[in-house]
Structures are given as C-alpha cells and as structure tokens.
Design a protein around this motif. Structure first.
Motif, PDB file in Angstrom:
ATOM      1  N   GLU A 119     120.749 -36.789   9.958  1.00 53.33           N
ATOM      2  CA  GLU A 119     119.512 -36.433  10.647  1.00 53.33           C
ATOM      3  C   GLU A 119     118.449 -37.454  10.285  1.00 53.33           C
ATOM      4  O   GLU A 119     118.240 -37.755   9.105  1.00 53.33           O
ATOM      5  CB  GLU A 119     119.046 -35.036  10.232  1.00 53.33           C
ATOM      6  N   TYR A 152     130.143 -39.282   8.865  1.00 56.85           N
ATOM      7  CA  TYR A 152     129.018 -38.439   8.496  1.00 56.85           C
ATOM      8  C   TYR A 152     128.194 -38.057   9.727  1.00 56.85           C
ATOM      9  O   TYR A 152     128.098 -38.822  10.688  1.00 56.85           O
ATOM     10  CB  TYR A 152     128.084 -39.178   7.530  1.00 56.85           C
ATOM     11  N   GLY A 153     127.579 -36.881   9.655  1.00 56.11           N
ATOM     12  CA  GLY A 153     126.540 -36.504  10.602  1.00 56.11           C
ATOM     13  C   GLY A 153     125.215 -36.629   9.871  1.00 56.11           C
ATOM     14  O   GLY A 153     125.051 -36.080   8.772  1.00 56.11           O
ATOM     15  N   ARG A 168     123.062 -36.097  22.820  1.00 61.87           N
ATOM     16  CA  ARG A 168     123.598 -37.296  22.180  1.00 61.87           C
ATOM     17  C   ARG A 168     124.360 -38.141  23.194  1.00 61.87           C
ATOM     18  O   ARG A 168     124.954 -37.609  24.133  1.00 61.87           O
ATOM     19  CB  ARG A 168     124.517 -36.918  21.021  1.00 61.87           C
ATOM     20  N   GLU A 221     127.111 -24.348  16.696  1.00 60.43           N
ATOM     21  CA  GLU A 221     126.483 -25.651  16.812  1.00 60.43           C
ATOM     22  C   GLU A 221     125.081 -25.517  17.392  1.00 60.43           C
ATOM     23  O   GLU A 221     124.849 -24.791  18.347  1.00 60.43           O
ATOM     24  CB  GLU A 221     127.326 -26.571  17.698  1.00 60.43           C
ATOM     25  N   ARG A 235     122.136 -28.180  18.509  1.00 54.32           N
ATOM     26  CA  ARG A 235     121.697 -29.556  18.694  1.00 54.32           C
ATOM     27  C   ARG A 235     120.336 -29.575  19.361  1.00 54.32           C
ATOM     28  O   ARG A 235     120.132 -28.961  20.391  1.00 54.32           O
ATOM     29  CB  ARG A 235     122.699 -30.349  19.547  1.00 54.32           C
ATOM     30  N   ARG A 250     125.976 -39.711  14.592  1.00 53.94           N
ATOM     31  CA  ARG A 250     127.285 -39.654  13.918  1.00 53.94           C
ATOM     32  C   ARG A 250     127.628 -41.082  13.532  1.00 53.94           C
ATOM     33  O   ARG A 250     127.574 -41.988  14.373  1.00 53.94           O
ATOM     34  CB  ARG A 250     128.346 -39.083  14.854  1.00 53.94           C
ATOM     35  N   SER A 260     126.310 -33.566   7.294  1.00 55.32           N
ATOM     36  CA  SER A 260     127.697 -33.106   7.335  1.00 55.32           C
ATOM     37  C   SER A 260     128.628 -34.257   6.998  1.00 55.32           C
ATOM     38  O   SER A 260     128.254 -35.428   7.086  1.00 55.32           O
ATOM     39  CB  SER A 260     128.051 -32.529   8.717  1.00 55.32           C
ATOM     40  N   GLY A 293     125.440 -29.494   8.688  1.00 62.18           N
ATOM     41  CA  GLY A 293     125.621 -30.429   9.782  1.00 62.18           C
ATOM     42  C   GLY A 293     124.638 -30.135  10.897  1.00 62.18           C
ATOM     43  O   GLY A 293     123.441 -29.989  10.682  1.00 62.18           O
ATOM     44  N   ASN A 294     125.135 -29.991  12.109  1.00 60.98           N
ATOM     45  CA  ASN A 294     124.281 -29.743  13.266  1.00 60.98           C
ATOM     46  C   ASN A 294     124.405 -28.294  13.739  1.00 60.98           C
ATOM     47  O   ASN A 294     124.331 -28.001  14.926  1.00 60.98           O
ATOM     48  CB  ASN A 294     124.637 -30.697  14.406  1.00 60.98           C
TER      49      ASN A 294
END
Length: 219
Positions: free
Chosen positions: A196, A193-194, A106, A100, A102, A139, A176, A67-68
């Motif tokens: 990219e 879902y996450g 966001r 996490e 990032r 997301r 993710s 994920g992130n």
C-alpha cells in the motif's frame, strides 16, 4: 489458505468480537503474540477488556486487516493467563474467510523496480517488477524476500507517460505476502508482495495518478 500462510508478524493488530456473559456485545483491539500451528493462537489481552469480560469457553470472532481485504474466523477462548503478562489463548482456526476490499481499480503492467526494505537495522535492497498497480497500492514480484507484513519499504524505477520517462520513488507498507509453490519458487521473481502506498510526496502522488489514469484510458 491456512492461518500460518498469511505470515502475520508478532504484534500484528486484530479485533476480537463477541458478547459478555450478560449478552452485551463487545469489540476489542488485540495483537498477535504467537502461535503453534494446528494447536493454539496466542494474543495480547485487550487493555479495554475487564477481567470478567473474556472467559475460557467463550466464542470469539477474530477479524484482521490483511493484504487488500479482511480475514475473519471463529474461535474459542481456551485459556487466559495474567502472568508473566496478560495473554489470551484461542483454539487454532480451521476455517478462514477472506473478503477482498479494493479502494481503486488495478491495471496490469510490468515495470522493473528496485525495492528497499526500511524496517530493519540495515536497509535491504533487491530488484523485481510491478505486475499491477492502482492509485493506492500495487503487487510486486521480487528476486528475494526482503520484508515482513507491516514493514516499510520504498519502490523506485521509471515509468513512461505521454512518451516521457519519469523517475518515481513511492513509499509503501507491506500488506500481504504470497507464497509460491515449490515449483514456482524457482521462478525469476519468487517473492510476491501486496503493498500500500503511504505518505507519498505530492509531486510523486501526481505522477502516480497520471500514470494509473493514463493506463486506464488505454484499456
């Protein structure tokens, strides 16, 4: 969360960190081959590791980009086999840590999208919404599941910048998957879902940056 909740696909990359019998630290690349939840985690034997470097009873730190952020846990090598292929069996992780990471701020939005999974033999389509976005990812919530972590997809729709509507089509990779509770699974968009953004064409990249920064300017 439990390890199995991350739904990492077979072949997903990870790193093994530890020290040899002589105290020399190492870090090797490996991959998820399979698991029996609560019992054992099966990994590929690192190609760079000599036969004597990894051994049963050895303590290992496993790190995974998920994920992130970074998922990490301590484990112990339970068994190593050479046939029919070199595999490493680890004790199943009971304590997980997640940090996490990032790369961009966001902002929350709600933009209708169409998502197309490109990883299967046949492209799978569904609809949903983007619920937050940055210049590096988003997301998304979809009406149905369409892909696994590591899979490729495209999300498309329309956004408004300075009162002008622009069409977008952003290539992405699933990083993710968030599982809703049983009650939440009855929601309009049960699959979360996450993603990219990757290999976004220049014109679409400029559109993405303009949209995100215009949103940040209003916050």
């Amino acid at each position: 969360m439990k390890f199995e909740d991350y739904k990492l696909p077979f072949g997903y990359p990870l790193s093994l960190e530890g020290a040899s019998a002589g105290g020399v630290p190492f870090k090797f690349a490996s991959k998820v081959i399979g698991c029996i939840p609560g019992d054992v985690l099966i990994l590929s034997h690192p190609r760079a590791a000599k036969a004597s470097t990894l051994r049963p009873g050895q303590k290992i730190l496993v790190t995974i980009m998920a994920g992130n952020g970074v998922l990490a846990f301590a484990s112990v090598i339970d068994q190593i086999i050479a046939q029919p292929r070199p595999l490493v069996f680890l004790t199943y992780p009971t304590k997980l840590s997640f940090k996490e990471i990032r790369g961009a701020t966001r902002v929350e939005i709600r933009v209708p999208i169409e998502a197309v999974c490109l990883s299967g033999l046949v492209a799978t389509k569904t609809t949903g919404v983007i619920t937050d976005i940055s210049t590096s990812g988003a997301r998304i919530e979809l009406t149905e599941s369409i892909g696994d972590i590591g899979g490729s997809m495209e999300v498309s729709g329309a956004i408004t910048i300075a009162r002008m509507e622009e069409k977008f089509n952003f290539p992405a990779v699933i990083r993710s998957r968030v599982e809703r509770s049983t009650r939440e699974s009855e929601a309009e968009f049960p699959a979360i879902y996450g993603i990219e953004f990757v290999e976004v064409p220049h014109s679409q990249r400029l559109l993405l940056y303009a949209f995100v920064y215009s949103l940040l300017a209003t916050k």
